[in-house]
Design a protein around this motif. Structure first.
Motif, mmCIF file in Angstrom:
data_model
loop_
_atom_site.group_PDB
_atom_site.id
_atom_site.type_symbol
_atom_site.label_atom_id
_atom_site.label_comp_id
_atom_site.label_asym_id
_atom_site.label_seq_id
_atom_site.Cartn_x
_atom_site.Cartn_y
_atom_site.Cartn_z
ATOM 1 N N ALA A 336 54.024 100.860 23.367
ATOM 2 C CA ALA A 336 52.671 100.896 22.788
ATOM 3 C C ALA A 336 52.532 102.054 21.802
ATOM 4 O O ALA A 336 51.910 101.921 20.746
ATOM 5 C CB ALA A 336 51.631 100.997 23.893
ATOM 6 N N LYS A 337 53.149 103.175 22.134
ATOM 7 C CA LYS A 337 53.073 104.347 21.252
ATOM 8 C C LYS A 337 53.782 104.055 19.926
ATOM 9 O O LYS A 337 53.261 104.326 18.847
ATOM 10 C CB LYS A 337 53.727 105.551 21.955
ATOM 11 C CG LYS A 337 53.376 106.883 21.347
ATOM 12 C CD LYS A 337 53.872 108.016 22.220
ATOM 13 C CE LYS A 337 53.725 109.336 21.473
ATOM 14 N NZ LYS A 337 54.572 110.384 22.056
ATOM 15 N N HIS A 339 54.522 101.101 18.628
ATOM 16 C CA HIS A 339 54.069 99.904 17.913
ATOM 17 C C HIS A 339 52.568 99.852 17.693
ATOM 18 O O HIS A 339 52.044 98.823 17.267
ATOM 19 C CB HIS A 339 54.562 98.644 18.639
ATOM 20 C CG HIS A 339 56.054 98.517 18.620
ATOM 21 N ND1 HIS A 339 56.737 97.972 17.561
ATOM 22 C CD2 HIS A 339 56.998 98.942 19.501
ATOM 23 C CE1 HIS A 339 58.041 98.033 17.802
ATOM 24 N NE2 HIS A 339 58.223 98.620 18.975
ATOM 25 N N GLU A 340 51.894 100.955 17.953
ATOM 26 C CA GLU A 340 50.448 101.003 17.739
ATOM 27 C C GLU A 340 50.107 100.665 16.290
ATOM 28 O O GLU A 340 49.128 99.959 16.019
ATOM 29 C CB GLU A 340 49.925 102.397 18.102
ATOM 30 C CG GLU A 340 48.424 102.506 17.962
ATOM 31 C CD GLU A 340 47.852 103.784 18.576
ATOM 32 O OE1 GLU A 340 48.656 104.656 18.979
ATOM 33 O OE2 GLU A 340 46.626 103.889 18.646
ATOM 34 N N THR A 341 50.946 101.136 15.368
ATOM 35 C CA THR A 341 50.656 100.925 13.945
ATOM 36 C C THR A 341 50.897 99.484 13.490
ATOM 37 O O THR A 341 50.362 99.067 12.477
ATOM 38 C CB THR A 341 51.511 101.872 13.063
ATOM 39 O OG1 THR A 341 52.870 101.761 13.494
ATOM 40 C CG2 THR A 341 51.042 103.305 13.188
ATOM 41 N N ASP A 342 51.714 98.733 14.233
ATOM 42 C CA ASP A 342 51.864 97.321 13.874
ATOM 43 C C ASP A 342 51.298 96.407 14.956
ATOM 44 O O ASP A 342 51.780 95.286 15.173
ATOM 45 C CB ASP A 342 53.310 96.954 13.505
ATOM 46 C CG ASP A 342 54.282 97.173 14.635
ATOM 47 O OD1 ASP A 342 54.005 98.037 15.473
ATOM 48 O OD2 ASP A 342 55.306 96.478 14.689
ATOM 49 N N LEU A 343 50.223 96.907 15.559
ATOM 50 C CA LEU A 343 49.509 96.124 16.587
ATOM 51 C C LEU A 343 49.148 94.729 16.085
ATOM 52 O O LEU A 343 49.293 93.739 16.795
ATOM 53 C CB LEU A 343 48.235 96.880 17.003
ATOM 54 C CG LEU A 343 47.315 96.195 18.006
ATOM 55 C CD1 LEU A 343 47.969 96.143 19.385
ATOM 56 C CD2 LEU A 343 45.980 96.919 18.099
ATOM 57 N N THR A 344 48.701 94.651 14.808
ATOM 58 C CA THR A 344 48.206 93.367 14.301
ATOM 59 C C THR A 344 49.320 92.349 14.046
ATOM 60 O O THR A 344 49.043 91.182 13.807
ATOM 61 C CB THR A 344 47.399 93.559 12.996
ATOM 62 O OG1 THR A 344 48.208 94.311 12.090
ATOM 63 C CG2 THR A 344 46.095 94.289 13.256
ATOM 64 N N SER A 345 50.581 92.805 14.090
ATOM 65 C CA SER A 345 51.681 91.826 14.005
ATOM 66 C C SER A 345 51.831 91.053 15.313
ATOM 67 O O SER A 345 52.484 90.014 15.355
ATOM 68 C CB SER A 345 53.014 92.527 13.723
ATOM 69 O OG SER A 345 52.926 93.253 12.527
ATOM 70 N N LEU A 406 45.006 98.938 23.531
ATOM 71 C CA LEU A 406 44.794 99.216 22.104
ATOM 72 C C LEU A 406 44.048 98.081 21.410
ATOM 73 O O LEU A 406 43.697 98.194 20.236
ATOM 74 C CB LEU A 406 46.151 99.424 21.404
ATOM 75 C CG LEU A 406 47.054 100.523 21.961
ATOM 76 C CD1 LEU A 406 48.409 100.514 21.259
ATOM 77 C CD2 LEU A 406 46.395 101.887 21.817
ATOM 78 N N GLY A 407 43.852 96.968 22.126
ATOM 79 C CA GLY A 407 43.108 95.852 21.540
ATOM 80 C C GLY A 407 43.901 94.570 21.384
ATOM 81 O O GLY A 407 43.453 93.646 20.710
#
Ligand SMILES: [Zn+2]
Length: 467
Positions: A336-337, A339-345, A406-407
């Motif tokens: 999660a840490k 891949h937080e920045t590519d959560l929307t993928s 994270l959503g």
């Protein structure tokens, strides 16, 4: 003239209908789902993967040599299953070792107790002897004055109730997670707990203590349910009960393991994918068949079956086999840490980590726009005797749940956990406890989930980040 015009219209209409049928068949198609389920219900793939993991690797406690072997196993399996991309991501954590453990009642009678150290426990530094003081619950223990327990071995005897959804676990696991720190704060010398488990086998259940409580824990161990019963009888005889506990265990340096990740591409060149998870590590006492070898086998097999279709789904399928879930969800947190920045993928996530028995319901945490896909999913899961549970939202599980925080939208396929906590974290967690038919029913549910979500034309998110 009129006749031939009519014919032209008919031919045109039929042609358009044909195109539309072809177009529709690319996206969730009832026939394909029925066929996939049929295939899953007669597939040996998940069983063969599980048999391979439990026999060729076996117990794979995080940070052990077998854990490294499990990582190699997972990479090799993904290669042989034909994943398009396979890679690993490092996960570091404190290494905890179990060398030796024993316990014996010394007075008023004398006999051995079947015991196992709680993960994270420090060593007793040689035999530790003391008088036992028993409490029914952690709350009752917390309520007494420190002087009553100072220097004693505290015994928490709470019995875990058996339920289909496994809800008894959350109520009793506090003895294991917080008990060692409460005992230390109150000046006790050690902690014994009745195993957090629902069986009557003479096998203790291990498991981790909390990694986030303040202070240092006392040496702590779990005894089997029958041994807890035996100790309870001794405690009714009105004489001090003395126990000797000898735990040669403890933390020793840092270890690095790996999240193992494999991806199948979708059919339309889209960069998004669905996320499937299970954890690769296990405890050391059994071979980690139900926790969580079954989950590993189910998600690998489901990804394989769906992506072996003549027409792959629109979106990709990413499978993450997480490192060290057991000792503090280290792999899930690291993922999660990173891949937080590519959560929307990540379109949506789901995890298998409650054994191998039948799936009886599912829950969702998705946006209202996803309703058509969820309805389709519900209809096809219903044919596997799986109900749509709308009483609460899905939580995504221990590892994938880190992304839900994270959503990330998530779906839970809920397994019957009635037997799970008989076996959980014991030497009895072995392949023979897995029912092949139930495993196939799991696979059928998972291929349905993968196929429907990876062909989605709606947005599952965003959903509110939630603790
Ligand atoms: Zn697990």
């Amino acid at each position: 003239m009129r006749y031939s015009l009519h014919r032209i219209f008919v031919v045109l209409a039929l042609t358009l209908a044909g195109f539309s049928a072809i177009a529709q068949s690319k996206h969730p198609s009832d026939e394909v789902i029925v066929q996939l389920q049929k295939e899953a219900l007669s597939s040996d793939l998940a069983w063969n993967l599980l048999a391979s993991l439990t026999s060729e690797v076996g117990p794979r406690m995080a940070g052990s040599d077998a854990d490294q072997k499990a990582v190699k196993w997972a990479v090799a399996k993904m290669q042989s299953l034909g994943f398009d991309r396979i890679w690993t991501e490092p996960v570091s954590f404190p290494r905890w070792l179990r060398n030796n453990e024993s316990a014996r009642v010394l007075a008023p009678f004398s006999q051995d107790l079947v015991v196992t150290a709680i993960g994270g426990s420090p060593s007793t530094g040689g035999p530790l002897e003391g008088e036992v003081i028993q409490f029914d619950t952690l709350e009752a223990f917390e309520a007494v004055a420190d002087e009553e327990v100072r220097g004693k071995i505290v015994f928490l005897s709470t019995r875990m109730p058996k339920t289909r959804e496994g809800s008894g676990y959350g109520k009793t696991v506090v003895n294991r997670s917080r008990g060692p720190f409460v005992a230390a704060a109150k000046g006790a010398s050690a902690l014994l707990i009745r195993s957090v488990g629902t069986d009557s086998d003479r096998l203790p259940h291990t498991g981790m203590m909390s990694g986030s409580e303040p202070g240092d824990p006392v040496p702590s161990a779990a005894i089997s349910n029958p041994d807890a019963d035996n100790l309870m009888i001794m405690l009714t005889r009105g004489e001090p009960v003395r126990v000797r506990l000898d735990l040669d265990v403890g933390f020793n340096g840092e270890a690095t393991s790996y999240n193992v990740i494999g991806e199948f591409d979708g059919s339309e060149g889209l960069k998004e994918y669905i996320l499937l998870g299970a954890h690769l590590d296990s405890w050391d006492l059994g071979t980690g068949a139900v926790d969580d070898g079954a989950g590993v086998a189910i998600v690998l097999a489901a990804a394989k079956l769906v992506n072996d279709l003549p027409m792959r789904p629109r979106y990709g399928t990413r499978v993450v086999l997480y490192a060290n879930e057991e000792q503090g969800v280290h792999g899930g947190k690291a993922y999660a840490k990173l891949h937080e920045t590519d959560l929307t993928s990540h379109l949506i996530g789901a995890e298998s980590d409650l054994g191998a028995d039948r799936i009886y319901s599912f829950k969702t945490r998705v946006s209202p726009e996803a309703e058509p896909d969820i309805a389709l999913l519900a209809r096809h899961l219903n044919s596997l005797d799986i109900e749509f549970d709308t009483t609460e939202h899905a939580d995504g599980g221990a590892d994938v749940g880190q992304m839900r925080k994270l959503g990330l939208p998530v779906i839970d396929l809920n397994q019957d956990a009635s037997r799970y906590f008989d076996l959980h974290h014991t030497a009895n967690d072995t392949l023979d406890k897995v029912n092949p038919d139930f495993l196939r029913q799991n696979l059928a549910a998972w291929v349905t989930l993968v196929y429907v979500t990876a062909n989605s034309t709606v947005a599952f998110g965003p959903v509110e980040p939630s603790e």
